[in-house]
Design an enzyme around this catalytic site. Structure first.
Site, mmCIF file in Angstrom:
data_model
loop_
_atom_site.group_PDB
_atom_site.id
_atom_site.type_symbol
_atom_site.label_atom_id
_atom_site.label_comp_id
_atom_site.label_asym_id
_atom_site.label_seq_id
_atom_site.Cartn_x
_atom_site.Cartn_y
_atom_site.Cartn_z
ATOM 1 N N ASN A 214 56.253 -18.005 56.497
ATOM 2 C CA ASN A 214 57.000 -18.919 57.367
ATOM 3 C C ASN A 214 58.496 -18.904 57.079
ATOM 4 O O ASN A 214 59.285 -19.363 57.887
ATOM 5 C CB ASN A 214 56.450 -20.349 57.258
ATOM 6 C CG ASN A 214 55.205 -20.505 58.116
ATOM 7 O OD1 ASN A 214 54.952 -19.722 59.020
ATOM 8 N ND2 ASN A 214 54.398 -21.511 57.803
ATOM 9 N N GLU B 99 48.045 -17.020 51.138
ATOM 10 C CA GLU B 99 49.130 -17.199 50.174
ATOM 11 C C GLU B 99 48.624 -18.202 49.128
ATOM 12 O O GLU B 99 48.245 -19.324 49.484
ATOM 13 C CB GLU B 99 50.387 -17.760 50.861
ATOM 14 C CG GLU B 99 51.025 -16.797 51.845
ATOM 15 C CD GLU B 99 52.263 -17.375 52.560
ATOM 16 O OE1 GLU B 99 53.225 -16.635 52.763
ATOM 17 O OE2 GLU B 99 52.262 -18.573 52.917
ATOM 18 N N SER C 233 51.237 -26.222 55.030
ATOM 19 C CA SER C 233 52.156 -25.152 55.451
ATOM 20 C C SER C 233 53.570 -25.458 55.010
ATOM 21 O O SER C 233 54.386 -24.559 54.890
ATOM 22 C CB SER C 233 52.214 -25.046 56.975
ATOM 23 O OG SER C 233 50.967 -24.927 57.522
HETATM 24 N N1 LIG Z 1 46.994 -24.887 62.645
HETATM 25 C C1 LIG Z 1 47.580 -23.898 61.991
HETATM 26 O O1 LIG Z 1 47.967 -22.875 62.579
HETATM 27 C C2 LIG Z 1 47.775 -23.990 60.509
HETATM 28 C C3 LIG Z 1 47.982 -22.796 59.764
HETATM 29 C C4 LIG Z 1 48.099 -22.883 58.381
HETATM 30 C C5 LIG Z 1 48.044 -24.121 57.762
HETATM 31 N N2 LIG Z 1 47.877 -25.265 58.513
HETATM 32 C C6 LIG Z 1 47.804 -26.530 57.777
HETATM 33 O O2 LIG Z 1 46.430 -26.934 57.733
HETATM 34 C C7 LIG Z 1 46.329 -28.361 57.747
HETATM 35 C C8 LIG Z 1 45.437 -28.799 58.877
HETATM 36 O O3 LIG Z 1 45.958 -28.320 60.097
HETATM 37 P P1 LIG Z 1 45.067 -28.213 61.413
HETATM 38 O O4 LIG Z 1 45.857 -27.438 62.397
HETATM 39 O O5 LIG Z 1 43.682 -27.798 61.063
HETATM 40 O O6 LIG Z 1 45.032 -29.745 61.884
HETATM 41 P P2 LIG Z 1 43.992 -30.453 62.853
HETATM 42 O O7 LIG Z 1 44.730 -31.594 63.439
HETATM 43 O O8 LIG Z 1 43.325 -29.483 63.748
HETATM 44 O O9 LIG Z 1 42.881 -30.994 61.853
HETATM 45 C C9 LIG Z 1 43.134 -31.956 60.898
HETATM 46 C C10 LIG Z 1 41.844 -32.692 60.606
HETATM 47 O O10 LIG Z 1 42.107 -33.537 59.514
HETATM 48 C C11 LIG Z 1 41.404 -34.721 59.745
HETATM 49 N N3 LIG Z 1 41.999 -35.817 59.036
HETATM 50 C C12 LIG Z 1 43.031 -36.565 59.335
HETATM 51 N N4 LIG Z 1 43.260 -37.523 58.439
HETATM 52 C C13 LIG Z 1 42.317 -37.384 57.552
HETATM 53 C C14 LIG Z 1 42.010 -38.057 56.396
HETATM 54 N N5 LIG Z 1 42.699 -39.121 55.977
HETATM 55 N N6 LIG Z 1 40.987 -37.626 55.716
HETATM 56 C C15 LIG Z 1 40.305 -36.547 56.142
HETATM 57 N N7 LIG Z 1 40.518 -35.898 57.252
HETATM 58 C C16 LIG Z 1 41.538 -36.295 57.936
HETATM 59 C C17 LIG Z 1 41.474 -34.970 61.206
HETATM 60 O O11 LIG Z 1 40.456 -35.871 61.596
HETATM 61 C C18 LIG Z 1 41.348 -33.576 61.746
HETATM 62 O O12 LIG Z 1 40.009 -33.276 62.056
HETATM 63 C C19 LIG Z 1 47.771 -28.873 57.824
HETATM 64 O O13 LIG Z 1 48.213 -29.127 56.521
HETATM 65 C C20 LIG Z 1 48.522 -27.706 58.432
HETATM 66 O O14 LIG Z 1 49.879 -27.707 58.084
HETATM 67 C C21 LIG Z 1 47.719 -25.222 59.859
#
Ligand SMILES: NC(=O)c1ccc[n+]([C@@H]2O[C@H](COP(=O)([O-])OP(=O)(O)OC[C@H]3O[C@@H](n4cnc5c(N)ncnc54)[C@H](O)[C@@H]3O)[C@@H](O)[C@H]2O)c1
Length: 409
Positions: free
Chosen positions: A192, A154, A121
């Site tokens: 954003n 996006e 993001s």
């Molecule tokens: N949550 C949102 O609203 C949202 C929206 C758009 C984009 N994002 C982006 O998506 C990505 C993930 O966000 P999220 O909210 O799903 O996070 P989350 O914390 O729910 O999930 C992240 C996952 O990644 C795993 N992880 C951590 N380190 C790791 C590694 N070294 N190798 C593999 N897996 C690993 C974790 O175990 C976890 O299950 C981020 O980059 C975030 O910025 C989030």
């Protein structure tokens, strides 16, 4: 051109976004390999996905057979090398540049022909690409939460991202039924960034003692037909998440006054008032979702010059917002003109086309109209006149707009 499900899609990270993207992919007929760091995490994700598909059957959104087929399409793994037969891998792990770089480098080596999409993001796609050594194959695919439901993706082209990677990411998202907008690799991408004034200008209205949170929310909902007012929405998103996004976009854009964080919002977060999840934010929330404003604002009479009154009335009239008090119109026009201004700066800086900015704001945040559609309805001259009148009332020049004529709405 369209594409069909063939090789599995790899998804790295089975958290909120990774599991949601897996659901969207499987639902569209794609085989998915979902990876996370340990068995407990992938098991949890699998359980949650099974429940989600079963719930869709209960709601008559799919048949039992379709639900089973979706579940069968998703396999989980804790071995990254298992993604070596994927021709597109979507990374959705923690938002940490160094951790993402390590994982992208590994997957780039295991799957030498795969397009590597990052769901980041806030990080730069170009920097991630060059740090992992596969700049041409790294592309941004920014899904929104909840990924199976939100229609927007996006697609972000890094400086060295190949046309093939952009095209493949675009076709894939479209094949999953998503609407794609093309974005340059710039802070906050479209949504954003352009949404920031919705929150920030509203917080500044509170800081200025002009209105209370419920009055601002009501004005934006009733005059602007926004689905949720800015304070209700930031309570839902989490004030902490909202502040973090503001800080990140503001810092990466070089600290423009327009997007400066709100001291009042930051102090709310410091006190642990994060919104609905902590029971209190801009509003106090009880278990039954009754809410009352939790920020005490000693309001004062706003002094609005005749010149500003005319600009506001013209703006509102052309926006077809004729109801409401002068205070409502002041709030609505101040916040909306801030959003339009940010969209104009984004166009000027080559972030995306006006059309893609409008599409992104309607589909990524449910705005009733795109900011440039609004500007076109109101008339760009009237928008500039209001911005210039508002700019005379502030000391930080934050309503300064791109020169008239640079953006035609
Ligand atoms: N949550 C949102 O609203 C949202 C929206 C758009 C984009 N994002 C982006 O998506 C990505 C993930 O966000 P999220 O909210 O799903 O996070 P989350 O914390 O729910 O999930 C992240 C996952 O990644 C795993 N992880 C951590 N380190 C790791 C590694 N070294 N190798 C593999 N897996 C690993 C974790 O175990 C976890 O299950 C981020 O980059 C975030 O910025 C989030």
């Amino acid at each position: 051109m369209s594409i069909k499900a063939q090789n599995p899609i790899g998804i790295i990270g089975a958290g909120t976004m990774g599991a949601g993207i897996a659901q969207a992919a499987a639902n569209a007929g794609w085989p998915v390999k979902l990876y996370d760091v340990n068995q407990t995490l992938v098991d949890l994700a699998e359980e949650s996905l099974v429940k989600r598909f079963e719930r869709l059957v209960e709601k008559d959104r799919m048949t039992n057979e379709e639900s089973r087929a979706c579940q069968d399409r998703i396999t989980t793994t804790i071995v990254l090398e298992d993604l070596s037969d994927c021709d597109l891998v979507i990374e959705a792990i923690v938002e940490d540049f160094d951790i993402k770089t390590i994982v992208l480098k590994q997957v780039g080596e295991y799957a030498p022909n795969a397009i590597i999409a990052t769901n980041t993001s806030s990080l730069s796609v170009s920097e991630l690409g060059s740090a992992c050594g596969f700049s041409d194959r790294v592309v941004g695919m920014h899904f929104f939460n909840p990924a199976p439901i939100m229609p927007l993706v996006e697609v972000i082209r890094g400086e060295k991202t190949s046309d093939k990677a952009v095209q493949r990411a675009t076709l894939l998202a479209e094949a999953w039924g998503k609407t794609v907008v093309q974005v340059a690799d710039t802070p906050g991408f479209i949504v954003n960034r352009v949404a920031r004034p919705y929150y920030l200008e509203s917080w500044r209205i509170i800081e200025d003692g002009i209105a209370t949170v419920d009055v601002v929310d009501d004005a934006m909902q009733s005059l602007g037909e926004f689905r949720m007012g800015p304070f209700m929405l930031t309570d839902l998103i989490g004030q902490d998440i909202n502040v973090a996004t503001t800080r990140s976009v503001w810092n990466r854009l070089g600290n423009p006054s327009r997007l400066a964080p709100s001291a009042k919002q930051e102090s709310l977060v410091e006190r642990g008032n994060l919104g609905r999840k902590s029971g209190c934010g801009a509003y106090a929330h009880d278990d039954k979702d009754h809410i009352v404003p939790a920020i005490i604002t000693e309001t004062r009479e706003v002094e609005i010059s005749d010149h500003l009154v005319t600009a506001i009335n013209d703006f509102c009239l052309e926006a077809s917002c004729t109801g409401g008090s002068m205070l409502d119109k002041y709030i609505f026009s101040r916040v909306l003109s801030g959003i339009i201004n940010e969209a104009m700066w984004a166009v000027t800086e080559g972030v995306a086309s006006p059309k893609d900015i409008d599409t992104a704001m309607k589909m990524g945040t449910n705005y009733p109209l795109g900011p440039l559609e609004w500007a076109s309805r109101i008339g760009i001259e009237k928008v500039h006149r209001l911005l210039s009148a508002l700019n005379e009332t502030v000391s930080d020049d934050r309503f300064a707009s791109p020169p008239f004529g640079t953006v035609s709405a």
